[in-house]
Design a protein around this motif. Structure first.
Motif, PDB file in Angstrom:
ATOM      1  N   VAL A  54      79.098 -23.482 -10.904  1.00 19.55           N
ATOM      2  CA  VAL A  54      78.282 -23.625 -10.054  1.00 19.55           C
ATOM      3  C   VAL A  54      78.819 -23.062  -8.692  1.00 19.55           C
ATOM      4  CG1 VAL A  54      77.540 -25.477  -8.581  1.00 19.55           C
ATOM      5  CG2 VAL A  54      77.092 -25.767 -11.040  1.00 19.55           C
ATOM      6  N   ALA A  55      80.132 -23.170  -8.576  1.00 17.40           N
ATOM      7  CA  ALA A  55      81.008 -22.526  -7.125  1.00 17.40           C
ATOM      8  C   ALA A  55      80.682 -21.111  -7.043  1.00 17.40           C
ATOM      9  CB  ALA A  55      82.355 -22.919  -7.136  1.00 17.40           C
ATOM     10  N   LEU A  57      78.324 -19.318  -8.860  1.00 18.80           N
ATOM     11  CA  LEU A  57      77.043 -19.046  -8.751  1.00 18.80           C
ATOM     12  C   LEU A  57      76.502 -18.962  -7.261  1.00 18.80           C
ATOM     13  CD1 LEU A  57      74.912 -20.516 -11.857  1.00 18.80           C
ATOM     14  CD2 LEU A  57      75.120 -18.354 -11.006  1.00 18.80           C
ATOM     15  N   ALA A  58      77.072 -20.090  -6.561  1.00 16.89           N
ATOM     16  CA  ALA A  58      76.969 -20.236  -5.306  1.00 16.89           C
ATOM     17  C   ALA A  58      77.257 -18.919  -4.415  1.00 16.89           C
ATOM     18  CB  ALA A  58      77.194 -21.366  -4.577  1.00 16.89           C
ATOM     19  N   GLU A  59      78.614 -18.697  -4.891  1.00 16.59           N
ATOM     20  CA  GLU A  59      79.182 -17.475  -4.102  1.00 16.59           C
ATOM     21  C   GLU A  59      78.419 -16.074  -4.326  1.00 16.59           C
ATOM     22  OE1 GLU A  59      81.341 -15.185  -1.606  1.00 16.59           O
ATOM     23  OE2 GLU A  59      81.297 -17.398  -1.898  1.00 16.59           O
ATOM     24  N   ARG A  60      78.031 -16.195  -5.560  1.00 19.68           N
ATOM     25  CA  ARG A  60      77.372 -15.110  -6.170  1.00 19.68           C
ATOM     26  C   ARG A  60      75.618 -14.700  -5.473  1.00 19.68           C
ATOM     27  NH1 ARG A  60      73.400 -12.073  -9.192  1.00 19.68           N
ATOM     28  NH2 ARG A  60      74.157 -10.705 -10.752  1.00 19.68           N
ATOM     29  N   PHE A  61      75.119 -15.969  -5.337  1.00 19.15           N
ATOM     30  CA  PHE A  61      73.928 -15.906  -4.505  1.00 19.15           C
ATOM     31  C   PHE A  61      73.997 -15.910  -2.987  1.00 19.15           C
ATOM     32  CE2 PHE A  61      71.981 -17.307  -8.489  1.00 19.15           C
ATOM     33  CZ  PHE A  61      71.237 -16.450  -8.832  1.00 19.15           C
ATOM     34  N   ARG A  62      75.317 -15.988  -2.411  1.00 19.17           N
ATOM     35  CA  ARG A  62      75.400 -15.560  -1.081  1.00 19.17           C
ATOM     36  C   ARG A  62      75.616 -14.124  -0.876  1.00 19.17           C
ATOM     37  NH1 ARG A  62      77.948 -20.652  -1.017  1.00 19.17           N
ATOM     38  NH2 ARG A  62      79.822 -20.051  -1.835  1.00 19.17           N
ATOM     39  N   ASP A  65      71.762 -12.816  -1.416  1.00 18.49           N
ATOM     40  CA  ASP A  65      71.217 -13.008  -0.107  1.00 18.49           C
ATOM     41  C   ASP A  65      71.494 -12.117   0.889  1.00 18.49           C
ATOM     42  OD1 ASP A  65      70.073 -15.188  -1.266  1.00 18.49           O
ATOM     43  OD2 ASP A  65      70.974 -16.626   0.079  1.00 18.49           O
ATOM     44  N   ARG A 119      64.209 -14.571  -4.017  1.00 17.80           N
ATOM     45  CA  ARG A 119      65.145 -14.775  -2.911  1.00 17.80           C
ATOM     46  C   ARG A 119      64.774 -13.614  -2.016  1.00 17.80           C
ATOM     47  NH1 ARG A 119      68.954 -19.402  -3.259  1.00 17.80           N
ATOM     48  NH2 ARG A 119      70.318 -18.311  -1.886  1.00 17.80           N
TER      49      ARG A 119
END
Length: 130
Positions: A54-55, A57-62, A65, A119
């Motif tokens: 999850v961490a 994925l969050a970094e990947r989507f940052r 974005d 996104r």
């Protein structure tokens, strides 16, 4: 060995399918106790891995974005078919080398690409800020 089958609300001889892990049953059978301990250890590992994923994925989507903001600022379209082909090939190779089923890697890529495009569309429409 008798076990309470929660799905059928009856006792059945030796059939653990449909049962929950039961501490009382575990104490009666050392083999079962060992396997339950193994399951709990593995579940702890899975929980840790889920947290890490999850961490990540969050970094990947940052990062994706930021790419979406850059594309919007430059007037580029949402899709980059060449990049998608490169990513698909790279992920397939990574999965093969890691011993991961290629279908899992493909579904992961489908998810991240479709989510990134969604996104990016929101960013292009001004619905997502920095």
């Amino acid at each position: 060995m008798h076990v309470k089958n929660e799905a059928h609300d009856d006792d059945i001889e030796g059939d653990w399918s449909g049962t929950v892990i039961d501490a009382a049953q575990m104490r009666r059978d050392p083999k079962v106790e060992h396997e339950v301990e193994r399951i709990e250890t593995l579940r702890g590992s899975i929980d840790n891995l889920d947290g890490a994923m999850v961490a990540i994925l969050a970094e990947r989507f940052r990062a994706t974005d930021e790419i979406g903001h850059a594309k919007a600022a430059a007037g580029f379209g949402l899709e980059d078919p060449e990049r998608e082909r490169e990513q698909a090939s790279r992920l397939r190779d990574l999965a093969e080398h890691a011993g991961l089923d290629a279908g899992i890697a493909r579904r992961y890529m489908e998810f991240v690409v479709s989510e990134a495009k969604r996104r990016h569309q929101e960013i292009a429409e001004g619905r997502v800020g920095r």
